[in-house]
Design a protein around this motif. Structure first.
Motif, PDB file in Angstrom:
ATOM      1  N   THR A  50       1.298  47.924  51.930  1.00 48.82           N
ATOM      2  CA  THR A  50       1.881  48.725  50.858  1.00 48.82           C
ATOM      3  C   THR A  50       1.015  48.649  49.606  1.00 48.82           C
ATOM      4  OG1 THR A  50       4.122  48.370  51.706  1.00 48.82           O
ATOM      5  CG2 THR A  50       3.916  49.015  49.391  1.00 48.82           C
ATOM      6  N   LYS A  75      -6.946  58.855  44.448  1.00 47.75           N
ATOM      7  CA  LYS A  75      -6.669  60.243  44.822  1.00 47.75           C
ATOM      8  C   LYS A  75      -7.741  60.798  45.765  1.00 47.75           C
ATOM      9  CE  LYS A  75      -4.219  61.136  40.499  1.00 47.75           C
ATOM     10  NZ  LYS A  75      -4.123  61.950  39.271  1.00 47.75           N
ATOM     11  N   HIS A 120       4.365  61.407  43.904  1.00 43.98           N
ATOM     12  CA  HIS A 120       3.072  60.723  44.003  1.00 43.98           C
ATOM     13  C   HIS A 120       2.890  59.954  45.303  1.00 43.98           C
ATOM     14  CE1 HIS A 120       2.782  61.716  39.790  1.00 43.98           C
ATOM     15  NE2 HIS A 120       3.867  61.022  39.521  1.00 43.98           N
ATOM     16  N   GLU A 121       3.944  59.861  46.135  1.00 47.04           N
ATOM     17  CA  GLU A 121       3.894  59.131  47.402  1.00 47.04           C
ATOM     18  C   GLU A 121       3.633  57.638  47.193  1.00 47.04           C
ATOM     19  OE1 GLU A 121       1.470  59.704  51.441  1.00 47.04           O
ATOM     20  OE2 GLU A 121       2.104  61.613  50.587  1.00 47.04           O
ATOM     21  N   THR A 122       3.981  57.139  46.021  1.00 45.55           N
ATOM     22  CA  THR A 122       3.826  55.722  45.711  1.00 45.55           C
ATOM     23  C   THR A 122       5.088  54.973  46.102  1.00 45.55           C
ATOM     24  OG1 THR A 122       2.389  56.258  43.845  1.00 45.55           O
ATOM     25  CG2 THR A 122       3.367  54.065  43.870  1.00 45.55           C
ATOM     26  N   ASN A 139      -0.833  51.908  47.862  1.00 43.62           N
ATOM     27  CA  ASN A 139      -0.665  52.247  46.451  1.00 43.62           C
ATOM     28  C   ASN A 139      -1.993  52.216  45.695  1.00 43.62           C
ATOM     29  OD1 ASN A 139       2.053  52.592  46.841  1.00 43.62           O
ATOM     30  ND2 ASN A 139       2.701  50.917  45.530  1.00 43.62           N
ATOM     31  N   HIS A 156      -4.015  55.357  46.580  1.00 41.48           N
ATOM     32  CA  HIS A 156      -3.485  56.558  45.933  1.00 41.48           C
ATOM     33  C   HIS A 156      -4.028  56.713  44.518  1.00 41.48           C
ATOM     34  CE1 HIS A 156      -0.917  58.334  48.868  1.00 41.48           C
ATOM     35  NE2 HIS A 156      -0.196  57.248  49.045  1.00 41.48           N
ATOM     36  N   ARG A 157      -4.375  55.603  43.877  1.00 39.84           N
ATOM     37  CA  ARG A 157      -4.916  55.693  42.517  1.00 39.84           C
ATOM     38  C   ARG A 157      -6.281  56.385  42.503  1.00 39.84           C
ATOM     39  NH1 ARG A 157      -3.421  49.843  39.737  1.00 39.84           N
ATOM     40  NH2 ARG A 157      -1.174  49.967  40.094  1.00 39.84           N
ATOM     41  N   VAL A 204      10.119  55.808  48.091  1.00 44.23           N
ATOM     42  CA  VAL A 204       8.822  56.429  47.786  1.00 44.23           C
ATOM     43  C   VAL A 204       9.007  57.569  46.794  1.00 44.23           C
ATOM     44  CG1 VAL A 204       6.882  57.708  48.774  1.00 44.23           C
ATOM     45  CG2 VAL A 204       7.881  55.809  50.038  1.00 44.23           C
ATOM     46  N   SER A 205       8.146  57.633  45.802  1.00 47.96           N
ATOM     47  CA  SER A 205       8.156  58.750  44.871  1.00 47.96           C
ATOM     48  C   SER A 205       7.719  60.019  45.595  1.00 47.96           C
ATOM     49  CB  SER A 205       7.206  58.458  43.702  1.00 47.96           C
ATOM     50  OG  SER A 205       6.939  59.639  42.976  1.00 47.96           O
ATOM     51  N   PHE A 262       2.684  45.844  39.857  1.00 53.71           N
ATOM     52  CA  PHE A 262       2.371  47.271  39.805  1.00 53.71           C
ATOM     53  C   PHE A 262       2.787  47.868  38.469  1.00 53.71           C
ATOM     54  CE2 PHE A 262       2.200  47.626  44.603  1.00 53.71           C
ATOM     55  CZ  PHE A 262       0.874  48.000  44.617  1.00 53.71           C
TER      56      PHE A 262
END
Length: 385
Positions: A347, A357, A146-148, A351, A354-355, A142-143, A105
Motif C-alpha cells: 500500500t 503520476k 486520486h486512487e490513494t 501511494n 501515485h505521487r 480509496v479516494s 502519509f
C-alpha cells in the motif's frame, strides 16, 4: 514530478520506524537486524517490481544492501537471511505499523471533504492454505479522485466478517461522516444507519438477496417516473464498447421496514450497462440498483451521484494493479502476519508511485529496477529514507 512531502512530517519514515518503541516485538536478546532497515529494504524491492515471491524480494534486498545502508547511515554488517526474514516480519506490531504508515502519509480528513471514497475488500490469495477456501483479506478505503488508499484493515476470511471489519475501520478512522460508496455486501442496517447518523453520505449496491427491499425498489422504478436521466455515449475500452444509462427515483415518500427507518434512504439509482466486444457479437445488458441517503435535487447533484457510482470502480482498478503490476496474489506464505505486513508495504508502494503520476506504472517499476540510484533519490525526496 513528485508531490511535495506533507508539512506534518517531522522525520523520514525510516527514522520514524527506528525511533518508535513497541514496533519491534522481538525479544531484545540476539537482535541482529534493525527492523526499520528490513522494512525499508522490502519497500525498495516492491518499488523495483520484485513482488510475487518472498525469495525475489529478499534477493533484491541482498543485492542492494550496501547502497541502502550508505544512504540511511545504518551500521549493519550483513543483510538478513532468507530464513530469518519471515520470522522478523512476524514480530512487527501490525496495528502500530499501520497507524504509523497512515499518520506519516499526512492524511488530513479535511482534505477529503467533498470527495467520494470507495470501500471494498480483497482476498490475499497467496495466504490461502491447503484444504482451506479462504485466507487473509484486506479492506481498503480509496479516494475515487486520486486512487490513494486512505485507510486499511485486515481480517481472516475463514473466521471474520468483512461487514464488521468495514464498520470498525470507518469508525476508527473517523470516516463515517465522509461520502462513501460501498458494494451490496454492506447494505446492512448497522452500517448505513451509522453513516447516516454521523451525517455522512453513502451510495450502496442493492441486490436481490434483500428480497423485500429489492422488490419495493423495483416497483418504484415501474410505477414512478424518474426525476433525472442520463445516457452516455458508447465508449471504447478493455476490449469492448460500453454504454451506460442512469435513472434517479426519489424515495422521500417511500415507506420501508422498521430496520431501515434510520438509514435515511432518499434516492434510488438505476443503472443499465450495455456492452459489446470490439470483435462484434451479442450486446449484453446488465441492470444494477443503488440506494443513497443523498437527495438529488439539482442537476449538479445528479452529475455527482452518477460520477460516484462509476467512480466506485477505482478501487477495483487499485486491486487490479496490486494483482497484475505488483503480483500480490502470487506471494505465498503460511504466516498470516507476513502476508499482512507485506500488504501494508505494498500500500505504501502504491501511494508513493501515485505521487509520480506515471503514465505506465509497470514501466515505472522497471525504471526503478534498472536504476536503483534513481529509486533511492525518489525515496529520499519523498522522505521515506
Amino acid at each position: 514530478m513528485t508531490t511535495a512531502p506533507s508539512a506534518a512530517k517531522t522525520t523520514a519514515f525510516f527514522q520514524l520506524l527506528h525511533q518508535t518503541p513497541g514496533l519491534d516485538e522481538r525479544d531484545n536478546r540476539g537482535k541482529k537486524h534493525a527492523i526499520a532497515l528490513v522494512l525499508s529494504g522490502l519497500t525498495c524491492a516492491l518499488c523495483a517490481g520484485r513482488d510475487g515471491s518472498l525469495s525475489r524480494l529478499h534477493r533484491h534486498m541482498v543485492n542492494q544492501f550496501a547502497p541502502l545502508c550508505q544512504l540511511t547511515g545504518a551500521a549493519q554488517s550483513r543483510p538478513i537471511s532468507r530464513a530469518q526474514l519471515p520470522l522478523l516480519l512476524a514480530k512487527v506490531n501490525l496495528s502500530l505499523f499501520a497507524k504509523l504508515l497512515f499518520e506519516w502519509f499526512g492524511l488530513d480528513l479535511s482534505t477529503l471533504t467533498g470527495q467520494w471514497l470507495a470501500v471494498d475488500g480483497k482476498e490475499l490469495r497467496g495466504s490461502i492454505q491447503a484444504g482451506q477456501t479462504r485466507g487473509d483479506a484486506c479492506v481498503s478505503v480509496v479516494s475515487q479522485a486520486h486512487e490513494t488508499v486512505v485507510g486499511q484493515a485486515y481480517y481472516s476470511g475463514e473466521k471474520e466478517s468483512e461487514k464488521l471489519v468495514v464498520r470498525q475501520l470507518l469508525m476508527d478512522k473517523g470516516l463515517l461522516d465522509q461520502r462513501l460508496s460501498l458494494d451490496a455486501l454492506h447494505l446492512n442496517p448497522l452500517t448505513v444507519n451509522a453513516i447516516h447518523k454521523a451525517s455522512g453520505q453513502y451510495i450502496v449496491g442493492l441486490k436481490a438477496n434483500q428480497r423485500l427491499l429489492y422488490r419495493a425498489c423495483i416497483c418504484r422504478c415501474l410505477l414512478d417516473p424518474p426525476t433525472h436521466y442520463y445516457c452516455s455515449e458508447w465508449e471504447r475500452g478493455h476490449g469492448r464498447v460500453e454504454q451506460r444509462s442512469y435513472q434517479c427515483f426519489s424515495l422521500a415518500r417511500a415507506v420501508f421496514d422498521a430496520r431501515w427507518q434510520a438509514a435515511g434512504f432518499q434516492t434510488l439509482i438505476w443503472v443499465k450497462r450495455n456492452r459489446q466486444p470490439l470483435a462484434g457479437g451479442v450486446i449484453t445488458e446488465e441492470i444494477s440498483y443503488y440506494l443513497s441517503n443523498r437527495a438529488v435535487v439539482t442537476e449538479a447533484d445528479w452529475v455527482e451521484v452518477c460520477g460516484a457510482v462509476r467512480g466506485h470502480w477505482r478501487i477495483e482498478t487499485m486491486h487490479y494493479r496490486r494483482d497484475v503490476v505488483l503480483s500480490e496474489d502470487t506471494l505465498r506464505t503460511a504466516m498470516s502476519q507476513v502476508s499482512r505486513v507485506v500488504s501494508c508495504l505494498r500500500t505504501l508502494t502504491m501511494n508513493l508511485l501515485h505521487r509520480l503520476k506515471p503514465k505506465n506504472m509497470a514501466a515505472q517499476l522497471d525504471h526503478f529496477a534498472d536504476n536503483f540510484t534513481a529509486l533511492l533519490q525518489f525515496m529520499k525526496t519523498e522522505e521515506v529514507l
